[in-house]
Design a protein around this motif. Sequence first.
Motif, PDB file in Angstrom:
ATOM      1  N   TYR A 200       5.669   0.276   6.445  1.00 28.32           N
ATOM      2  CA  TYR A 200       4.974   0.501   7.702  1.00 28.32           C
ATOM      3  C   TYR A 200       5.944   0.366   8.870  1.00 28.32           C
ATOM      4  O   TYR A 200       6.920  -0.386   8.809  1.00 28.32           O
ATOM      5  CB  TYR A 200       3.823  -0.488   7.868  1.00 28.32           C
ATOM      6  CG  TYR A 200       2.628  -0.165   7.004  1.00 28.32           C
ATOM      7  CD1 TYR A 200       1.578   0.601   7.496  1.00 28.32           C
ATOM      8  CD2 TYR A 200       2.555  -0.620   5.688  1.00 28.32           C
ATOM      9  CE1 TYR A 200       0.479   0.909   6.708  1.00 28.32           C
ATOM     10  CE2 TYR A 200       1.458  -0.327   4.891  1.00 28.32           C
ATOM     11  CZ  TYR A 200       0.421   0.444   5.400  1.00 28.32           C
ATOM     12  OH  TYR A 200      -0.658   0.741   4.619  1.00 28.32           O
ATOM     13  N   ASN A 215       3.334   5.750   8.632  1.00 30.89           N
ATOM     14  CA  ASN A 215       2.525   4.594   8.247  1.00 30.89           C
ATOM     15  C   ASN A 215       2.656   3.553   9.360  1.00 30.89           C
ATOM     16  O   ASN A 215       3.704   2.922   9.500  1.00 30.89           O
ATOM     17  CB  ASN A 215       2.997   4.012   6.919  1.00 30.89           C
ATOM     18  CG  ASN A 215       2.916   5.016   5.790  1.00 30.89           C
ATOM     19  OD1 ASN A 215       2.027   5.850   5.757  1.00 30.89           O
ATOM     20  ND2 ASN A 215       3.849   4.942   4.853  1.00 30.89           N
ATOM     21  N   TRP A 216       1.587   3.403  10.140  1.00 28.58           N
ATOM     22  CA  TRP A 216       1.640   2.519  11.301  1.00 28.58           C
ATOM     23  C   TRP A 216       0.846   1.245  11.031  1.00 28.58           C
ATOM     24  O   TRP A 216      -0.219   1.279  10.409  1.00 28.58           O
ATOM     25  CB  TRP A 216       1.072   3.207  12.532  1.00 28.58           C
ATOM     26  CG  TRP A 216       1.890   4.375  13.009  1.00 28.58           C
ATOM     27  CD1 TRP A 216       3.083   4.331  13.680  1.00 28.58           C
ATOM     28  CD2 TRP A 216       1.567   5.756  12.875  1.00 28.58           C
ATOM     29  NE1 TRP A 216       3.526   5.586  13.975  1.00 28.58           N
ATOM     30  CE2 TRP A 216       2.614   6.502  13.488  1.00 28.58           C
ATOM     31  CE3 TRP A 216       0.506   6.454  12.316  1.00 28.58           C
ATOM     32  CZ2 TRP A 216       2.622   7.889  13.543  1.00 28.58           C
ATOM     33  CZ3 TRP A 216       0.508   7.838  12.362  1.00 28.58           C
ATOM     34  CH2 TRP A 216       1.553   8.546  12.970  1.00 28.58           C
ATOM     35  N   GLU A 217       1.342   0.146  11.574  1.00 25.15           N
ATOM     36  CA  GLU A 217       0.695  -1.138  11.368  1.00 25.15           C
ATOM     37  C   GLU A 217       0.761  -1.959  12.650  1.00 25.15           C
ATOM     38  O   GLU A 217       1.772  -1.955  13.350  1.00 25.15           O
ATOM     39  CB  GLU A 217       1.380  -1.909  10.240  1.00 25.15           C
ATOM     40  CG  GLU A 217       0.821  -3.309  10.007  1.00 25.15           C
ATOM     41  CD  GLU A 217       1.619  -4.069   8.963  1.00 25.15           C
ATOM     42  OE1 GLU A 217       1.024  -4.513   7.976  1.00 25.15           O
ATOM     43  OE2 GLU A 217       2.849  -4.206   9.147  1.00 25.15           O
ATOM     44  N   ARG A 240      -0.919   6.375   6.788  1.00 21.41           N
ATOM     45  CA  ARG A 240      -1.553   5.104   6.440  1.00 21.41           C
ATOM     46  C   ARG A 240      -1.599   4.250   7.697  1.00 21.41           C
ATOM     47  O   ARG A 240      -0.601   4.141   8.420  1.00 21.41           O
ATOM     48  CB  ARG A 240      -0.779   4.393   5.330  1.00 21.41           C
ATOM     49  CG  ARG A 240      -0.921   5.056   3.971  1.00 21.41           C
ATOM     50  CD  ARG A 240      -0.109   4.320   2.915  1.00 21.41           C
ATOM     51  NE  ARG A 240      -0.409   4.792   1.578  1.00 21.41           N
ATOM     52  CZ  ARG A 240       0.173   5.837   1.005  1.00 21.41           C
ATOM     53  NH1 ARG A 240       1.084   6.517   1.669  1.00 21.41           N
ATOM     54  NH2 ARG A 240      -0.153   6.189  -0.228  1.00 21.41           N
ATOM     55  N   ARG A 242      -2.897   0.454   9.248  1.00 22.59           N
ATOM     56  CA  ARG A 242      -3.290  -0.900   8.881  1.00 22.59           C
ATOM     57  C   ARG A 242      -3.197  -1.768  10.127  1.00 22.59           C
ATOM     58  O   ARG A 242      -2.211  -1.692  10.866  1.00 22.59           O
ATOM     59  CB  ARG A 242      -2.363  -1.428   7.789  1.00 22.59           C
ATOM     60  CG  ARG A 242      -2.787  -2.746   7.167  1.00 22.59           C
ATOM     61  CD  ARG A 242      -2.003  -3.004   5.890  1.00 22.59           C
ATOM     62  NE  ARG A 242      -0.593  -3.280   6.142  1.00 22.59           N
ATOM     63  CZ  ARG A 242       0.304  -3.502   5.181  1.00 22.59           C
ATOM     64  NH1 ARG A 242      -0.060  -3.452   3.913  1.00 22.59           N
ATOM     65  NH2 ARG A 242       1.559  -3.744   5.484  1.00 22.59           N
TER      66      ARG A 242
END
Length: 560
Positions: A200, A215-217, A240, A242
Motif C-alpha cells: 500500500y 493500493n492506497w491506505e 485496493r 484500506r
Amino acid sequence: MATTHRFRLRYALLGSIAASSLLLAACGGGGDDGAGLESAASTEERQSALAIGDEAMTWTKIAGEGGSFTVAANTVVRYGVGSSWIQKTVSGTGWCTNGFFGKDPAVGVTKQCQVQMDVTPPPSGTWTKIANEGGSFSVGTSQRVRFGKDTKWVEKTMSGAGQCTNGFFGIDPAYGVTKQCDLFKADAPPPPPPPDDPKYVPPILISKGGTYSANWESQDPKVAAVTVSTTEPVVIQNCRLRGKGHLVLALRDSTNITVRNCIGQGLNPNVVNIRTGRFVSAYKPATLVVERNTMLGTAGIYADGAGASAKGITVRYNRAQNIEGRLSDGKGGYLNTVVNMQFLQLNNVRATKNIEVAWNQVINEPGKSRVEENINLYLTSGTSDSPIRIHDNYIQGAYGADPMAPNYSGGGMIVDGGTSDPKAAAGWVRMYNNQIVGTQNQGIAIAAGHDIDVRNNRLIGSGLLPDGRRMPSANVGVYVSNSYGVPATFYNIVVTANTVGWINNAGKLNNFWFPGCSGSNCQGNYALPAPITLAMESAEFASWNSKLQANGIVIGSSLE
C-alpha cells in the motif's frame, strides 16, 4: 472399463521389504537365496527405497531365482542381480529362470526377479470397505481401489464395475487370508496459502481529472485513503483501498467520480467513539458511478445532495459484506453505541434523472456488522420520466450492534423523510425484482413519498438469527405508512405482485402492513404460508446465485 494397475509401497513397510510379505504372491523356490550377495542386494534395495529423493519408483524383489511369481497384465519384470539385468513384460504367472527370460544375465551368480514399486507418499484420505473377497462392486471414474488385508494390499486405479478377486487384481496380496476391497476417498486439499499482502501507498489527493490505479491506505481516521478535489472526470479503478476513515471522499460540489473494480476494507479506527468510514462519500456529485467493487466492513456509499448539473448515480454489480456502524472502543473492538450506516444512502438527492441501483449483493452477519436500512432514500426523488430504479439486488441481514437487543429499527430498503414541500419530498421510485432476506424490522418500508411502485420482489424472513434464536425486533415484510402525517406528499403508492413470507418476534406471520395504501393499490401480492424457515432463507441465496449465472453477471471486484 478402464483400469490402471500399479503397485504402491507404503512408507510404513520400507524397513521390512521382503519377497514373502510385500504385495505379492511369490512362491519360494530354487536358488541359494542365503548367499551373501543376496543379503547385500536386499540391503541395497531397502536403502534405495528409503532414499529415493525425487524418484517415484523403486525396484523390489518378487521372487528368487527358480521361483515363480504372479503379476498384473503388462507388468515389466526384470531378472538379474547387481548391475546385470534383462527385462520382460509379463502378464499373469512367470518364472524367475534363465529359460523364462531367454538368457542368463549374470552367469554363475544367484539372481532374482523384481518389479517397480511406487513409493510416492500417498495422499491423505480414508479407505472404506466396498466389497468382501469374491464380491463385486462399482465405482466412479478413475477411483483408487485396493484389495488385500491388514498391511498387504494391491491397488488399481479403475472406473466402473470390478470384482474383489485375485484374478481381477492380477495377484494374491495376502495368501491364505480372507481379503476385502476398499475405496479411497482423498481428504480435501489444504487451502492455498494466502496471497502476499499487497503493498500500500500513502493517501492521495486527486486534483486533476484522469484514471488512477494503486493500493492506497490511511491509518488516520481523519484522512481518506483517496480524496477528490476536482470537478474533472476522475476514474479510480483496479485498486485496493484500506483505511480507518473514508476510503474515497469528495467534498467538493459537482464532482464526477467513477470507482470501479476495487476492493475496499474498512479498518477499526481504534479511537473511542469513532466509526469506520464510508466506501465512498460524495457531496452533491454531478455523476457518481460505483460498480464491480468489493466492500468489506465499510460504512457503505453516501451521496448527499445532487450537483447543479447532476447527470445521475449508478451503483451496480457490487458485493458488500458487513456494513459497519458501530463505534470503536479504542481497543480493537466495538461498542454497542452506533451511528446509522447503510450500504447505500441517497440523502436529499432531488429530482435527479438516471439513478440506478442494480445487481448488488449485500450480506450482513450478526455480531460483525451494524446497518440501519441497507438502502435508504431520504428525501430523494427521481423524475416522472426517469424514476429511480432499484432492481435485482440481493440483501441479506440487518442487525443491531447487539443482535438480541430489542427496538432495532433497521431493515432492507426504505423510502423516508417527511416534508410538506413537494419539491423536497421523496418520490418517483421503482423497486422491482429484488430479493430481501432476514432483515428483521422490515423488508421494504414506504414511510414517505409519492409515485412509488414496489413489485415482483421476494422477501423471506424466518425471524431467526442464523443460530436459531428468535430476533426480538423481527417485525413485518412490507409496510406502507404515512409515518410523518403529511398527506400532501404521500400518494400514488403501489405494492403488487410481491412474494412475502415474514415471521415477527412472536413467531407469527406478518407479511404486510398497509395503513397508508389507498384503494386497490396494495393488492395482488402473494403471502407465503408458515412456517418460514432458515432453510428457505438459504434457498433464496442459492436462487440468487442461479439468477446471476443465468444472466451472465459477475459481482464484486476481479481482484478478489
